[in-house]
Design an enzyme around this catalytic site. Structure first.
Site, PDB file in Angstrom:
ATOM      1  N   GLU A 226       0.848  -1.188   0.000  1.00 30.68           N
ATOM      2  CA  GLU A 226       0.000   0.000   0.000  1.00 30.68           C
ATOM      3  C   GLU A 226       0.891   1.248   0.000  1.00 30.68           C
ATOM      4  O   GLU A 226       0.662   2.203  -0.734  1.00 30.68           O
ATOM      5  CB  GLU A 226      -0.931   0.024   1.226  1.00 30.68           C
ATOM      6  N   ARG A 304      -7.130   2.746  13.548  1.00 28.27           N
ATOM      7  CA  ARG A 304      -8.039   1.609  13.384  1.00 28.27           C
ATOM      8  C   ARG A 304      -7.977   0.673  14.595  1.00 28.27           C
ATOM      9  O   ARG A 304      -8.963   0.012  14.917  1.00 28.27           O
ATOM     10  CB  ARG A 304      -7.780   0.872  12.063  1.00 28.27           C
ATOM     11  N   GLU A 705     -10.535  -8.117   4.389  1.00 28.28           N
ATOM     12  CA  GLU A 705      -9.805  -8.193   5.650  1.00 28.28           C
ATOM     13  C   GLU A 705     -10.526  -8.913   6.792  1.00 28.28           C
ATOM     14  O   GLU A 705      -9.885  -9.605   7.587  1.00 28.28           O
ATOM     15  CB  GLU A 705      -9.443  -6.769   6.121  1.00 28.28           C
TER      16      GLU A 705
END
Ligand code: MTE
Ligand code: HPA
Ligand code: MOS
Length: 749
Positions: A226, A304, A705
């Site tokens: 990413e 997160r 995920e």
């Protein structure tokens, strides 16, 4: 529908970076990484390497025309080390030679002298030194301090999770090809073509429009590409910029393992309080994230962790604080779950420990506290919950009560083997936590022969997103999927893309495809209405036949396409989608950041060999909330793969850095990943169709995920088996649960 890549994958015909035919004159690069984890460069002598056979040039930070900086969230990451090195493997020089072998040989001739500085690898030590990447963040709901006073049971402890090597089968790499007028085309194994383009433009000091980043597919990314595909692409582009020659670098596995960051390890403190009825009244957690030497994506990962710190439970009083700690490891980064799994492990540990103290099973506490629709998450969003439907269905479908009895019987009858079981409910928010990233575009062309070409910002990395995009176009147009072709992902066709990440790729890009197709279709319907002398609203296309008020006409898709072209109607469209209704106020740490949540429950059963500490996973049985799956084959693959990857993280994958910050688990002989022998003997997935409305493409909830977190259940099942053998064992909450740890736990006094 099958994955459109399955045929070429199984024949070895799919094109990855290393399958791209080389252009004449291509040169090959290799990075010289710092041999020390922290220090000041005293001397760098490139002369012997320069004189080495086949070497064309060696690049350092001095050759950068723009800025020596690739930090995305915080500008704290130089592309090349200048005078300080912060981690072992930090890029110092890029050797370019006429062959890979020559480049690798030259690297060994580089002489570097480094004055050592203190090496920190432990995030708690970094926090004591006040060495933080960003200021700490706290999510708060209710008043945990006050609530603890009302609790009958209060339990505290420590929970730790180690890192995880991405181990994508295709290592990092790129191939830069100079074009005319100073442009450069780069074939890159990246999840984020725009990230590569943006940072490359800054380093080279050229506008983004000069840089085409083109991606056909990745041999896996799992978050590791990413942000961290960028540097390799820029090294190649920098060399191509100076040498006006194509330059390629695809990393050797050992280079990749040594130089790239991994899942962030965490060391966390928890405190949990319950009333006499087992309601969790209060929860406090302090997370120490090991960020490594630079921010990379760690601040977003940290966020997160906080979003998912209460997993699938409603807890009215929560205080969760997270520290992103700077250490001398390669910058850690995104990895499937993106900090969520690290947060969820801690609450599961807290529940397990509370259960032991109270003398009940974790099952009872979990079941009692599952989140319901309308309950508030600590960040203010109200749940639209599928937690109970998933949990209850798993109990009945897989006959939990019977399993429990069988395990008790087995454990009573066996001394040398013990079984353990666990429940693992999950809840995962879908959307990038950074609101602005929740946008995507697609470019759709209908050719005059009726065939269709689709480009999006989505990167295919094995997760099947191209198949889903193709399904969207063929469904909206109602044409044979064979009429649709997916294009590679290029920054020249689709601009300003978010990385393919956060499990949101199919939703964001799929909706953009849907919008583009619908716009083209609307124009074609006007043409049909004109031919058929009816209103456009009466026209539809079904299976390539034009219908009026649901009655078939003589007009085919192909005819209507050609007719639209002849009438000079545009058959191309760019679709843009931005997730509606999401917002977040970081000053209050409250908002509605997720389009929706994905739920599910896994029941895991294991057997431990109490002489050896080895174990096998007997079964993982899952009820998963799909909304309505648009591709059951692909989604099943995602769930199976995610579970096994999660089990690897929780059981056998052990990253070891020594005190000098050197990676010891740097090959596949010292880093164990799950293979066919270590997957669960039984792996059942129940496709629960859930009815609540959601913002997913075709109501098919994101699936990339969430299933990884089912793997956490394996840790707790193993721990329960150890406890069945040795109820006094003080075995803690430190993942991975390797056979060594199991053995120590079995015979712990
Ligand atoms: N599946 C495969 N085969 N390969 C991958 O690299 N990456 C995972 C997941 N599944 C990955 C994968 C991660 S980390 C994410 S965020 C999602 O896929 C990204 O794709 P999606 O948004 O299309 O689900
Ligand atoms: N998930 C995955 N990748 C990301 C995110 C996220 O929430 N935010 C930025 N990159
Ligand atoms: Mo996935 S960790 O969001 O690439």
């Amino acid at each position: 529908m099958k994955n459109i890549d399955s045929y070429t994958h199984t024949r070895g015909e799919s094109i990855y970076l290393d399958d791209v035919p080389l252009t004449q004159g291509t040169l090959f690069g290799a990075i010289f990484g710092s041999p020390a984890a922290h220090g000041k460069i005293k001397k760098l002598d490139l002369s012997a390497a320069m004189a080495s056979e086949g070497v064309v040039r060696i690049f350092t930070w001095k050759d950068i025309p723009g800025v020596n900086q690739i930090g995305g969230i915080v500008p704290d990451e130089p592309l090349f080390a200048e005078d300080i090195v912060d981690f072992n493997g930090m890029p110092v020089a890029f050797v370019v030679a006429t062959s890979v072998e020559h480049a690798q040989a030259a690297i060994k001739k580089i002489i570097i002298e480094i004055d050592p500085l203190t090496v920190v690898t432990d995030p708690r030590v970094a926090r004591q030194n006040n060495s933080l990447i960003v200021p700490p963040r706290t999510f708060r709901l209710g008043d945990s301090d006050a609530a603890f006073k009302d609790c009958v049971h209060v339990v505290e402890g420590i929970a730790e999770t180690n890192g995880q090597e991405h181990l994508y089968i295709e290592t990092q790499g790129a191939y830069a090809l100079p074009q005319e007028h100073g442009a450069i085309k780069v074939i890159s194994s990246t999840q984020g073509p725009t990230a590569v383009q943006r940072h490359m433009a800054k380093v080279l000091g050229v506008p983004m429009h000069q840089l085409e980043i083109d991606v056909t597919r990745l041999g896996g990314g799992f978050g590791g590409k990413e942000d961290q595909a960028t540097s390799w692409a820029i090294f190649c582009a920098l060399a191509a910029y100076h040498l006006k020659k194509p330059v390629k670098y695809s990393l050797h596995r050992m280079e990749d393992m040594r130089m790239t960051g991994k899942r962030n390890p965490y060391s966390s403190d928890f405190r949990i309080g319950l009333d006499a009825e087992l309601n969790i009244l209060a929860y406090e957690a302090t997370f120490h994230q090991n960020a490594g030497a630079a921010a990379d994506l760690s601040p977003a990962v940290l966020e997160r962790t906080l979003f998912h710190c209460t997993n699938s439970y409603f807890i009215p009083n929560v205080t969760a604080t997270a520290y992103s700690c700077r250490t001398n490891l390669p910058p850690n980064t995104a990895f499937r779950g993106f900090g969520g799994p690290q947060g969820m492990f801690v609450i599961e540990a807290a529940i397990a420990k509370a259960a032991e103290k109270i003398g009940v099973s974790a099952f009872e506490i979990q079941q009692k506290n599952l989140i319901k629709s309308g309950d508030e998450f600590p960040y203010g969003q109200l749940a639209v919950s599928e937690a109970l439907p998933c949990w209850n269905r798993s109990l009945s479908l897989f006959d939990h009560a019977k399993k429990k009895k069988e395990i008790e019987k087995f454990n009573a009858e066996n001394i040398l083997y013990k079984k353990g079981m666990s429940m693992m409910p999950i809840c995962f928010g879908i959307s990038f936590t950074k609101i602005l990233m929740n946008q995507a575009r697609a470019l759709v062309h209908v050719y005059m022969d009726g065939s269709v070409n689709v480009s999006t910002g989505a990167v295919e990395m094995g997760q099947g997103v191209n198949t889903k995009m193709l399904q969207v176009a063929s469904t909206i147009f109602s044409i044979d999927p064979a009429k649709v072709k997916m294009n590679s992902t290029s920054t020249f066709r689709v601009a300003n893309t978010s990385p393919s990440a956060a499990s949101a790729t199919a939703d964001l890009n799929g909706k953009a495809v849907q919008i583009a197709c619908n716009n083209i279709l609307d124009r074609m319907k006007t043409v049909a209405a004109d031919i058929l002398k009816c209103s456009a609203t009466e026209v539809s296309i079904k299976n390539e036949i034009v219908h009026v008020n649901d009655a078939a006409t003589e007009i085919s898709w192909d005819f209507l396409v050609l007719e639209s072209y002849l009438r000079r109607i545009s058959l191309s469209e760019s679709g843009h989608y931005a997730t509606p209704d999401i917002h977040f106020d970081a000053s209050k740490e409250k908002g509605h950041p997720f389009a929706y949540h994905v739920y599910g429950t896994a029941i895991t059963e294991v057997t431990v060999d109490c002489l050896r500490g080895t174990y096998k996973i007997d079964a993982v049985n899952v009820v998963h909330d799909f909304g309505t799956t648009m591709n059951a084959l692909i989604d099943r693959g995602q769930i199976e793969g995610g579970i096994v990857q999660g089990i690897g993280w929780m059981t056998m994958e052990e990253i070891v850095y020594d005190e000098a910050g050197r990676l010891r688990s740097n090959t596949l002989s010292t880093y164990k990943v799950p293979d066919i022998y270590s997957v669960p003997q039984m792996l059942e997935i129940d496709f629960l169709e859930t009815k609540n409305d959601n913002l997913a493409i075709f109501r098919s909830k994101a699936v990339g995920e969430p299933p990884l977190m089912y793997g956490i259940g394996t840790f707790f099942a193993l721990r329960n088996a150890v406890k069945a053998f040795n109820p006094k064992s003080s075995i803690g909450f430190s993942a991975p649960m390797t056979p060594e740890k199991v053995l120590m736990g079995l015979y712990d006094k």
